[in-house]
Motif scaffolding. Sequence first.
Motif, mmCIF file in Angstrom:
data_model
loop_
_atom_site.group_PDB
_atom_site.id
_atom_site.type_symbol
_atom_site.label_atom_id
_atom_site.label_comp_id
_atom_site.label_asym_id
_atom_site.label_seq_id
_atom_site.Cartn_x
_atom_site.Cartn_y
_atom_site.Cartn_z
ATOM 1 N N VAL A 1 3.761 6.123 3.527
ATOM 2 C CA VAL A 1 2.924 5.046 3.466
ATOM 3 C C VAL A 1 3.660 3.950 3.074
ATOM 4 N N VAL A 2 4.062 3.893 1.901
ATOM 5 C CA VAL A 2 5.197 2.861 1.459
ATOM 6 C C VAL A 2 6.130 3.581 0.651
ATOM 7 N N ALA A 3 7.440 2.766 0.702
ATOM 8 C CA ALA A 3 8.557 3.076 -0.159
ATOM 9 C C ALA A 3 9.602 1.818 -0.400
ATOM 10 N N GLY A 4 9.924 2.197 -1.527
ATOM 11 C CA GLY A 4 10.702 0.874 -2.193
ATOM 12 C C GLY A 4 11.359 1.370 -3.458
ATOM 13 N N HIS A 5 12.039 0.248 -4.002
ATOM 14 C CA HIS A 5 12.580 0.536 -5.471
ATOM 15 C C HIS A 5 11.479 0.380 -6.375
ATOM 16 N N SER A 6 11.201 1.565 -7.449
ATOM 17 C CA SER A 6 10.455 1.058 -8.625
ATOM 18 C C SER A 6 11.452 0.583 -9.693
ATOM 19 N N GLN A 7 12.570 1.155 -9.748
ATOM 20 C CA GLN A 7 13.705 0.647 -10.644
ATOM 21 C C GLN A 7 14.912 0.705 -10.151
ATOM 22 N N LEU A 8 15.986 0.226 -10.795
ATOM 23 C CA LEU A 8 17.395 -0.006 -10.160
ATOM 24 C C LEU A 8 17.827 1.317 -9.375
ATOM 25 N N ASN A 9 17.788 2.325 -10.308
ATOM 26 C CA ASN A 9 18.053 3.740 -9.786
ATOM 27 C C ASN A 9 17.035 4.597 -9.350
ATOM 28 N N GLU A 10 16.116 4.036 -8.905
ATOM 29 C CA GLU A 10 14.746 4.839 -8.809
ATOM 30 C C GLU A 10 14.067 4.369 -7.471
ATOM 31 N N ILE A 11 13.606 5.229 -6.627
ATOM 32 C CA ILE A 11 12.889 5.182 -5.513
ATOM 33 C C ILE A 11 11.778 5.641 -5.331
ATOM 34 N N PHE A 12 10.513 5.078 -5.087
ATOM 35 C CA PHE A 12 9.492 5.685 -5.075
ATOM 36 C C PHE A 12 9.026 6.091 -3.515
ATOM 37 N N LEU A 13 8.291 6.966 -3.222
ATOM 38 C CA LEU A 13 7.731 7.229 -1.973
ATOM 39 C C LEU A 13 6.286 7.632 -2.053
#
Length: 358
Positions: free
Chosen positions: A190-202
């Motif tokens: 649905v959506v994806a991106g950075h939640s923190q510098l070294n962390e990605i959310f899906l």
Amino acid sequence: MITRQLAEEIVEQTMIRLNRNLNVMDPNGMILASGESERIEKIHEGAAHVARSGETLSITEADLAEWHGVKPGINMPIHFQGKLVGVIGITGNPEELTEISTLVQLTTEMMVHQSLITSHIEWNRKRNELIFEELTSGKPLSAAVHERIFQMDFEGKMSFVTLLIELKKPPSPSHRIIEQLEGHFQKQTVVAGHSQLNEIFLLVANEEPSLMEEELYGLLHFLQKSAPGRIGVGVAVDSIFDIRTSYLAARNALDFGAPGQQLVYFEDVELMALLKRNPQDDLAKFTGRILAGLSEPLCETLTAYFASNKSHTETADRLKIHRHTLSYRLKKILDITGLDPSEFQDAVVLHLALAIRI
């Protein structure tokens, strides 16, 4: 619309190859970039005509009196997805430019397409990150986010799961790893991106929960090859507006999962997360009271004992000690703490004290 920065890049890159002056104009005919800096921000009437007509315009020395702010050359429309977004002009004798003009036009449109597509993707990703941030903040959603959520197609998606991917180092380039992760789940994302510098959310649509585990192991395999990290899996929720619950669960999975555990489900750490939310002083008092008097070797013995499901044989093998030595240590633990590791209720207390000790 072509930006000034993009126009300057087009002029610079193309002039290197042609050794001729180029102008890039906006749809109003204003020169955005030129090899002749004094012409920038001036109106080119020939370009304005091209923008209106959509047709290429050749201007010779004899035509100069008809147009203001022009020089001899060929001016061609620049299109993006069927819309005119600017005009490219090559200065010189039109008869000498005929052969290269079409190539310049094509090359320019390719550069514009790449730049605008990339900008559009980046803009969408930033927007998705803002949507995710608002959904997980616990605060009322803005009208803009509400509108965007209702525009997104959630038809047939019965539940959603948040995945947090903790990378060992910042990905380079960061957009590439996100594109690859999106591609792994394809239409499920649905959506994806950075939640923190070294962390990605899906944020994944959990349309077929039975296949999720298989997908996650495939994702983990991909990460180990390209961007090593860990995955925290949140709980499934039935509404996009309940994503905060799934996000916090995924966050707890990463926070309380074992450091070497690469795929951590919230269910694996739920009890630990509940316990660790208590004040640290209270936790320290509890572990201090339960484990008081136990040496580090005795604590290690207990840890191995519980990891072996209280099997004496397996525990002795883990610790590389004799079974009689193990029995002696367990008896000593009982004498010191008053708790018998072989009894269920006492084992639970000892196990929790070990798990949450600071």
